[in-house]
Design an enzyme around this catalytic site. Structure first.
Site, PDB file in Angstrom:
ATOM      1  N   PHE A 143       0.858  -1.172  -0.084  1.00 55.27           N
ATOM      2  CA  PHE A 143      -0.154   0.010   0.078  1.00 55.27           C
ATOM      3  C   PHE A 143       0.932   1.196  -0.100  1.00 55.27           C
ATOM      4  O   PHE A 143       1.871   1.509   0.676  1.00 55.27           O
ATOM      5  CB  PHE A 143      -1.082   0.032   1.365  1.00 55.27           C
ATOM      6  CG  PHE A 143      -2.211   1.164   1.178  1.00 55.27           C
ATOM      7  CD1 PHE A 143      -3.252   0.862   0.404  1.00 55.27           C
ATOM      8  CD2 PHE A 143      -1.944   2.318   1.934  1.00 55.27           C
ATOM      9  CE1 PHE A 143      -4.159   1.757   0.218  1.00 55.27           C
ATOM     10  CE2 PHE A 143      -2.931   3.079   1.707  1.00 55.27           C
ATOM     11  CZ  PHE A 143      -3.859   2.844   1.095  1.00 55.27           C
ATOM     12  N   ASP A 220       0.944  -5.439   8.104  1.00 57.87           N
ATOM     13  CA  ASP A 220      -0.072  -4.412   7.849  1.00 57.87           C
ATOM     14  C   ASP A 220      -1.180  -5.241   7.649  1.00 57.87           C
ATOM     15  O   ASP A 220      -1.469  -6.146   6.869  1.00 57.87           O
ATOM     16  CB  ASP A 220       0.177  -3.628   6.486  1.00 57.87           C
ATOM     17  CG  ASP A 220      -1.002  -2.573   6.350  1.00 57.87           C
ATOM     18  OD1 ASP A 220      -2.106  -2.844   6.633  1.00 57.87           O
ATOM     19  OD2 ASP A 220      -0.661  -1.481   5.611  1.00 57.87           O
ATOM     20  N   TYR A 245     -12.043   0.831  10.289  1.00 57.24           N
ATOM     21  CA  TYR A 245     -13.099   1.306   9.498  1.00 57.24           C
ATOM     22  C   TYR A 245     -13.567   0.423   8.399  1.00 57.24           C
ATOM     23  O   TYR A 245     -14.563   0.855   7.729  1.00 57.24           O
ATOM     24  CB  TYR A 245     -12.731   2.459   9.090  1.00 57.24           C
ATOM     25  CG  TYR A 245     -11.546   3.100   8.157  1.00 57.24           C
ATOM     26  CD1 TYR A 245     -11.430   2.687   7.127  1.00 57.24           C
ATOM     27  CD2 TYR A 245     -10.510   3.836   8.943  1.00 57.24           C
ATOM     28  CE1 TYR A 245     -10.188   2.879   6.362  1.00 57.24           C
ATOM     29  CE2 TYR A 245      -9.366   4.020   8.456  1.00 57.24           C
ATOM     30  CZ  TYR A 245      -9.190   3.596   7.210  1.00 57.24           C
ATOM     31  OH  TYR A 245      -8.066   3.757   6.487  1.00 57.24           O
ATOM     32  N   LYS A 246     -12.681  -0.561   7.962  1.00 51.35           N
ATOM     33  CA  LYS A 246     -13.092  -1.570   7.130  1.00 51.35           C
ATOM     34  C   LYS A 246     -14.111  -2.615   7.304  1.00 51.35           C
ATOM     35  O   LYS A 246     -15.459  -2.350   7.542  1.00 51.35           O
ATOM     36  CB  LYS A 246     -11.579  -1.979   6.363  1.00 51.35           C
ATOM     37  CG  LYS A 246     -10.982  -0.769   5.836  1.00 51.35           C
ATOM     38  CD  LYS A 246      -9.612  -1.663   5.227  1.00 51.35           C
ATOM     39  CE  LYS A 246      -8.703  -0.626   4.695  1.00 51.35           C
ATOM     40  NZ  LYS A 246      -8.940   0.195   3.717  1.00 51.35           N
ATOM     41  N   ARG A 394     -12.396  -3.178  -8.009  1.00 52.04           N
ATOM     42  CA  ARG A 394     -12.711  -4.173  -6.688  1.00 52.04           C
ATOM     43  C   ARG A 394     -13.861  -4.169  -6.243  1.00 52.04           C
ATOM     44  O   ARG A 394     -14.599  -3.586  -5.927  1.00 52.04           O
ATOM     45  CB  ARG A 394     -11.784  -3.352  -5.764  1.00 52.04           C
ATOM     46  CG  ARG A 394     -10.124  -3.280  -5.931  1.00 52.04           C
ATOM     47  CD  ARG A 394      -9.401  -3.239  -4.659  1.00 52.04           C
ATOM     48  NE  ARG A 394      -9.895  -2.079  -3.744  1.00 52.04           N
ATOM     49  CZ  ARG A 394      -9.348  -1.917  -2.913  1.00 52.04           C
ATOM     50  NH1 ARG A 394      -8.115  -2.278  -2.259  1.00 52.04           N
ATOM     51  NH2 ARG A 394      -9.995  -0.918  -2.028  1.00 52.04           N
TER      52      ARG A 394
END
Length: 423
Positions: A143, A220, A245-246, A394
């Site tokens: 990322f 991560d 928050y995912k 995605r």
């Protein structure tokens, strides 16, 4: 379209609708969908891997907090409960989501800030123990935040970056990591799930390879926490950071979590020395002395409001068990891939995610040159995937809130949008 073609299309549509309905009826987690705000609408949400839907009970929790704790208890709330909340919620998250014993996980700061703290602390400790260890290893498809931070820390601390070149349709393999680590490696920074392809790394094996080289590993977990099984203690993780928050539904910008294995806590000096990480928070002394345990990895005042909603999803995960959630996630992604093969492959759309569920996380990436325009078209139609270069759409399927019928409706919309954009 001829009458025969139209009849075949209707038959295929009916067959897929029946299959989705049967999968939903047999889904042991299917009843949970109604607990999420917005699930009753016709909107198709394919972005739960970026921002999860809110739970209805979280709305009530936030309302009650404002009126009763914040409004009623005011500053007394810190003494009564808020000071311990980052550690209490952290322990629940550690136990239910990442397989961590108590006292190793804390909530606080953004993922970027926590990544900086832990990567730099690990690098400094490693270099102090062995001045030859000057490299931070990271892959070229990690990322952006991870890559940017590694470059910045290496420049700041007089180190250097060792890059692992990876196939964007997969991720870091054992062979690639073995070739990259050695006596100069201080820290390895890896993502358990590749943000582009959804590739699920073999975290246990990669951790072992890192340790064999005498290095520390930071995982991560931003794209994996809450969707796949993680055993931080059993697999020997040194450090980890993840989003809330995912798949954990903490809300926009909810604070991240940090994991530091107990064996490292007293040895690591985190670089952002704030009052909340001091041994005596209210001493206000002339010099900084770090607290013991996970408190030393805090800096400023904990974001209490931001961590409230997270508790509701954690309770749900603890009740269900992460294995049941993972089974639903695999079923959803397998269904999406089957639909893509049937409806999208004839249009030139490829699946840019691993087909083996053992190597795939909770999202599927569909590849086609027109996907940026397709994504924009879908958003206008209340179908919400996201786009990642180059040409990747995605499909993020949050197992607690996504149904098979919703998945089918979204994939039909993707097909129609591809047709419209390539006509």
């Amino acid at each position: 379209m001829t009458t025969v073609d139209a009849g075949a299309a209707r038959a295929a549509s009916d067959r897929l609708a029946d299959e989705a309905a049967a999968l939903d009826a047999a889904d042991p987690l299917g009843g949970l969908r109604a607990q999420f705000i917005g699930s009753e609408s016709s909107l198709v949400y394919f972005d739960g891997n970026s921002l999860g839907r809110p739970l209805r009970r979280s709305a009530e929790r936030l309302r009650a907090f404002v009126h009763e704790q914040w409004g009623g208890r005011l500053i007394r709330g810190w003494d009564e409960s808020w000071m311990q909340l980052p550690f209490e919620i952290g322990d629940v998250l550690g136990r239910s989501v990442i397989g961590a014993a108590p006292g190793q996980t804390v909530i606080g700061d953004s993922a970027t800030v926590l990544l900086y703290k832990l990567i730099r602390a690990a690098f400094d400790a490693q270099r102090a123990a062995d001045p030859a260890r000057v490299e931070i290893v990271v892959d070229t498809d990690n990322f952006p935040t991870d890559r940017y931070l590694v470059e910045g820390i290496a420049a700041e601390r007089g180190g250097r970056v060792r890059w692992i070149e990876v196939d964007r349709s997969s991720g870091v393999t054992a062979e690639a990591l073995r070739a990259a680590v050695g006596p100069e490696t201080a820290v390895v920074v890896l993502s358990q799930i590749a943000y582009r392809s959804g590739y699920l790394a073999d975290a246990e094996t990669l951790t072992e390879i890192t340790h064999d080289a005498g290095a520390l590993v930071l995982w991560d977990l931003c794209h994996s926490a809450g969707s796949v099984a993680i055993q931080a203690d059993v697999w020997g993780f040194d450090l980890a950071v993840g989003c809330t928050y995912k798949y954990l539904n903490g809300g926009p910008g909810s604070p991240a979590f940090a994991y530091v294995a107990q064996r490292h806590q007293a040895l690591l000096a985190q670089p952002i020395q704030g009052w909340m990480g001091a041994a005596d928070v209210f001493a206000m002394g002339p010099e900084y002395a770090p607290a013991a345990g996970m408190r030393r990895f805090l800096s400023g005042t904990p974001p209490i409001v931001g961590m409230l909603a997270l508790q509701d999803t954690l309770a749900m995960i603890e009740d269900l068990g992460i294995d049941a959630i993972r089974r639903k996630s695999v079923a959803l992604t397998e269904f999406a891939i089957r639909l893509s093969d049937e409806m999208l492959a004839p249009l030139g759309v490829g699946v840019a995610s691993p087909r083996d569920a053992r190597e795939r996380g909770g999202h599927v990436t569909l590849q086609h040159p027109s996907m940026r325009a397709v994504t924009a078209r879908l958003w206008r139609q209340d179908v919400i995937p996201d786009y990642r270069n180059p040409g990747g759409l995605r499909i993020g399927l949050s197992p607690l809130s996504t149904s098979f019928a919703e998945t089918l409706a979204g994939m039909v919309a993707v097909r129609d949008a591809v047709v419209a954009e390539t006509a």
